[in-house]
Design a protein around this motif. Sequence first.
Motif, PDB file in Angstrom:
ATOM      1  N   LEU A  93       0.825  -1.207   0.000  1.00 46.68           N
ATOM      2  CA  LEU A  93       0.000   0.000   0.000  1.00 46.68           C
ATOM      3  C   LEU A  93       0.863   1.262   0.000  1.00 46.68           C
ATOM      4  CD1 LEU A  93      -2.796  -1.071   2.510  1.00 46.68           C
ATOM      5  CD2 LEU A  93      -3.041  -0.722   0.044  1.00 46.68           C
ATOM      6  N   GLN A  94       1.967   1.220   0.729  1.00 43.08           N
ATOM      7  CA  GLN A  94       2.863   2.379   0.726  1.00 43.08           C
ATOM      8  C   GLN A  94       3.452   2.601  -0.660  1.00 43.08           C
ATOM      9  OE1 GLN A  94       5.789   3.718   3.956  1.00 43.08           O
ATOM     10  NE2 GLN A  94       7.127   2.573   2.562  1.00 43.08           N
ATOM     11  N   GLU A  95       3.924   1.536  -1.281  1.00 43.36           N
ATOM     12  CA  GLU A  95       4.510   1.656  -2.620  1.00 43.36           C
ATOM     13  C   GLU A  95       3.476   2.128  -3.626  1.00 43.36           C
ATOM     14  OE1 GLU A  95       6.006  -2.275  -3.107  1.00 43.36           O
ATOM     15  OE2 GLU A  95       7.939  -1.829  -2.121  1.00 43.36           O
ATOM     16  N   GLU A  96       2.228   1.670  -3.466  1.00 44.34           N
ATOM     17  CA  GLU A  96       1.163   2.100  -4.368  1.00 44.34           C
ATOM     18  C   GLU A  96       0.880   3.590  -4.197  1.00 44.34           C
ATOM     19  OE1 GLU A  96      -1.969   2.107  -7.171  1.00 44.34           O
ATOM     20  OE2 GLU A  96      -0.245   0.776  -6.840  1.00 44.34           O
ATOM     21  N   SER A  97       0.934   4.087  -2.969  1.00 40.40           N
ATOM     22  CA  SER A  97       0.686   5.514  -2.743  1.00 40.40           C
ATOM     23  C   SER A  97       1.778   6.374  -3.388  1.00 40.40           C
ATOM     24  CB  SER A  97       0.597   5.813  -1.244  1.00 40.40           C
ATOM     25  OG  SER A  97       1.874   5.840  -0.626  1.00 40.40           O
ATOM     26  N   VAL A  98       3.023   5.883  -3.366  1.00 42.90           N
ATOM     27  CA  VAL A  98       4.116   6.616  -4.004  1.00 42.90           C
ATOM     28  C   VAL A  98       3.942   6.596  -5.521  1.00 42.90           C
ATOM     29  CG1 VAL A  98       6.603   6.671  -4.394  1.00 42.90           C
ATOM     30  CG2 VAL A  98       5.715   6.203  -2.102  1.00 42.90           C
ATOM     31  N   ARG A  99       3.543   5.445  -6.045  1.00 40.69           N
ATOM     32  CA  ARG A  99       3.335   5.347  -7.494  1.00 40.69           C
ATOM     33  C   ARG A  99       2.244   6.315  -7.952  1.00 40.69           C
ATOM     34  NH1 ARG A  99       0.042   3.765 -11.079  1.00 40.69           N
ATOM     35  NH2 ARG A  99      -1.481   3.090  -9.531  1.00 40.69           N
ATOM     36  N   LEU A 100       1.198   6.455  -7.153  1.00 39.46           N
ATOM     37  CA  LEU A 100       0.054   7.280  -7.545  1.00 39.46           C
ATOM     38  C   LEU A 100       0.333   8.769  -7.398  1.00 39.46           C
ATOM     39  CD1 LEU A 100      -2.918   7.026  -8.503  1.00 39.46           C
ATOM     40  CD2 LEU A 100      -3.589   7.070  -6.094  1.00 39.46           C
ATOM     41  N   ASP A 109      -0.686  10.038   5.641  1.00 34.19           N
ATOM     42  CA  ASP A 109      -2.002   9.794   6.250  1.00 34.19           C
ATOM     43  C   ASP A 109      -1.892   9.446   7.728  1.00 34.19           C
ATOM     44  OD1 ASP A 109      -3.142  10.264   3.796  1.00 34.19           O
ATOM     45  OD2 ASP A 109      -3.466   8.148   3.309  1.00 34.19           O
ATOM     46  N   ARG A 110      -0.706   9.085   8.184  1.00 39.89           N
ATOM     47  CA  ARG A 110      -0.490   8.687   9.589  1.00 39.89           C
ATOM     48  C   ARG A 110       0.185   9.785  10.405  1.00 39.89           C
ATOM     49  NH1 ARG A 110      -1.507   5.014   6.382  1.00 39.89           N
ATOM     50  NH2 ARG A 110      -2.380   2.993   7.000  1.00 39.89           N
ATOM     51  N   ILE A 111       0.441  10.912   9.791  1.00 37.42           N
ATOM     52  CA  ILE A 111       1.012  12.074  10.477  1.00 37.42           C
ATOM     53  C   ILE A 111      -0.097  13.091  10.711  1.00 37.42           C
ATOM     54  CG2 ILE A 111       2.618  14.013  10.238  1.00 37.42           C
ATOM     55  CD1 ILE A 111       4.462  12.178   8.682  1.00 37.42           C
ATOM     56  N   SER A 112      -0.098  13.708  11.875  1.00 37.14           N
ATOM     57  CA  SER A 112      -1.156  14.666  12.211  1.00 37.14           C
ATOM     58  C   SER A 112      -1.256  15.783  11.178  1.00 37.14           C
ATOM     59  CB  SER A 112      -0.882  15.272  13.595  1.00 37.14           C
ATOM     60  OG  SER A 112      -1.776  16.343  13.849  1.00 37.14           O
ATOM     61  N   LEU A 113      -2.487  16.194  10.895  1.00 38.57           N
ATOM     62  CA  LEU A 113      -2.709  17.342  10.016  1.00 38.57           C
ATOM     63  C   LEU A 113      -2.334  18.647  10.716  1.00 38.57           C
ATOM     64  CD1 LEU A 113      -6.213  16.437   8.494  1.00 38.57           C
ATOM     65  CD2 LEU A 113      -3.943  15.939   7.567  1.00 38.57           C
ATOM     66  N   HIS A 114      -2.050  18.572  12.018  1.00 36.15           N
ATOM     67  CA  HIS A 114      -1.821  19.785  12.809  1.00 36.15           C
ATOM     68  C   HIS A 114      -0.425  19.812  13.422  1.00 36.15           C
ATOM     69  CE1 HIS A 114      -6.187  20.373  12.559  1.00 36.15           C
ATOM     70  NE2 HIS A 114      -6.288  19.095  12.873  1.00 36.15           N
ATOM     71  N   ARG A 115       0.505  19.061  12.851  1.00 39.64           N
ATOM     72  CA  ARG A 115       1.827  19.018  13.472  1.00 39.64           C
ATOM     73  C   ARG A 115       2.494  20.399  13.419  1.00 39.64           C
ATOM     74  NH1 ARG A 115       6.424  16.011   9.771  1.00 39.64           N
ATOM     75  NH2 ARG A 115       6.348  17.377   7.948  1.00 39.64           N
TER      76      ARG A 115
END
Length: 581
Positions: A93-100, A109-115
């Motif tokens: 899934l990680q590799e697919e997200s990079v390809r896309l 998606d696993r890092i806070s939107l408010h960091r």
Amino acid sequence: MWGRTARRRCPRGLRRGREALLVLLALLALAGLGSVLRARHGAGARAADPGPPRTPRLGRREPVLPRPPVPANALGARGEAVRLQLQGEELRLQEESVRLHQINIYLSDRISLHRRLPERWNPLCKEKKYDYDNLPRTSVIIAFYNEAWSTLLRTVYSVLETSPDILLEEVILVDDYSDREHLKERLANELSGLPKVRLIRANKREGLVRARLLGASAARGDVLTFLDCHCECHEGWLEPLLQRIHEEESAVVCPVIDVIDWNTFEYLGNSGEPQIGGFDWRLVFTWHTVPERERIRMRSPVDVIRSPTMAGGLFAVSKKYFEYLGSYDTGMEVWGGENLEFSFRIWQCGGVLETHPCSHVGHVFPKQAPYSRNKALANSVRAAEVWMDEFKELYYHRNPHARLEPFGDVTERKQLRAKLQCKDFKWFLETVYPELHVPEDRPGFFGMLQNQGLKDYCFDYNPPDENQIVGHQVILYVCHGMGHNQFFEYTSQKEIRYNTHQPEGCIAVEAGMDILIMHLCEETAPENQKFILQEDGSLFHEQSKKCVQAARKESSDSFVPLLRDCTNSDHQKWFFKERML
């Protein structure tokens, strides 16, 4: 009003208006001086009517939204690198997200939107004070196409959580006809709950330039601030941009663009001196250190830095001045080249392009462009045709195929240049970017350097890292006529320059060697970089007293140029060829 005759501090039309206002205020002050003094000292006269109290500007100096707390041990909470140990389905899934997306969205998606980003600015920036009530308000415009959810929303929240409420008019998101489901109703619902955020949707794919113009046309702010859709704003990023435009309305101001790693989401901000923008003769944007002449001009380490060009997506500009300059060239498609065109126009038409060291914005640079840049060539040709005058030939020499590229009608853009009484490109090179070496390109001494005995083989140089051009061997390869890695120039200083890139390389021979190696060019050519291209075509290296010969590489079917004792062999005869017939 902001054309050739514009002064440095204030455009003429605005200057006259301010002068008239000062005269009027002086007359009013003289007329009322006596009554004011009597009122202050109780001199028997009735106290002057103080008038209605000044109404402070609406809005708070605090950010539009408070940043919710993020646990210190959360992934990437303070901009540190994150490397997930994945296997099986998760790794896929990680590799697919990079390809896309060409970005590790699985991690995003696993890092806070408010960091919160760590501080990466000069400590002197903290000491700056701003007159918030008098600074212009801005519309932040973010165009996007099929952007991932977390990077887009993190950009929006970052703006809202770092921008003073009193200075932010609105955030305008422009959807350039995305077709991914999460950017439809789900996005609209998410944004509807956020203050000062508007969503505009294009009715067809417009490309970056026209999508941004769609946002600009709807903007209500005095200043337009353009950001890309995968950014994170550093604390205090907005005030310096607006302060500078308040001081100089014809200034276009860029933040320092800090790198956010596409794979680990590490924030690589740098508190040191930022770099400035340039370009090479392929019209490719390049980064450079600040020249000494600019350091002398600066009043402090946190003064604005003049830059010949901008990287592209991140800058602030007065809305009125943007419109005066002709906004963007709407003949440009998708993206690519618009940053150089706008940079040339700013400088040549009386404005100034600057980077502010106290404004930092992190930007995720994708692994590679997530969608086609096949229109970038035509965009660059438009810039060359309108703004570069005779110097466009240097661009075409290095991009022979660009001469054949359809680029549309530029009549209106040339008329705009005439109307604004813009300076020529020679002025730009001499005044704004004197550090850029201007090639001689003497007829018969540039292009492909082809061997006479080894038919159809040319000098070729293609370093594995385009940003590190020195230290590799020049080879021979089948001539392709596309310029770039097969473009060389023989100069009046006896150099063989590889000058499609910046910095420029010069062919050299190191002591005791017979191969040709690329070194950086110097102001005065050293002896090991001097060659004589003789009338019979032989290429004579002055220092070694040997000739360059096309030879087969040992244990290989490939060919290289080597130094050999001079003979009359055709394999030692070379000639320049500008283009393939």
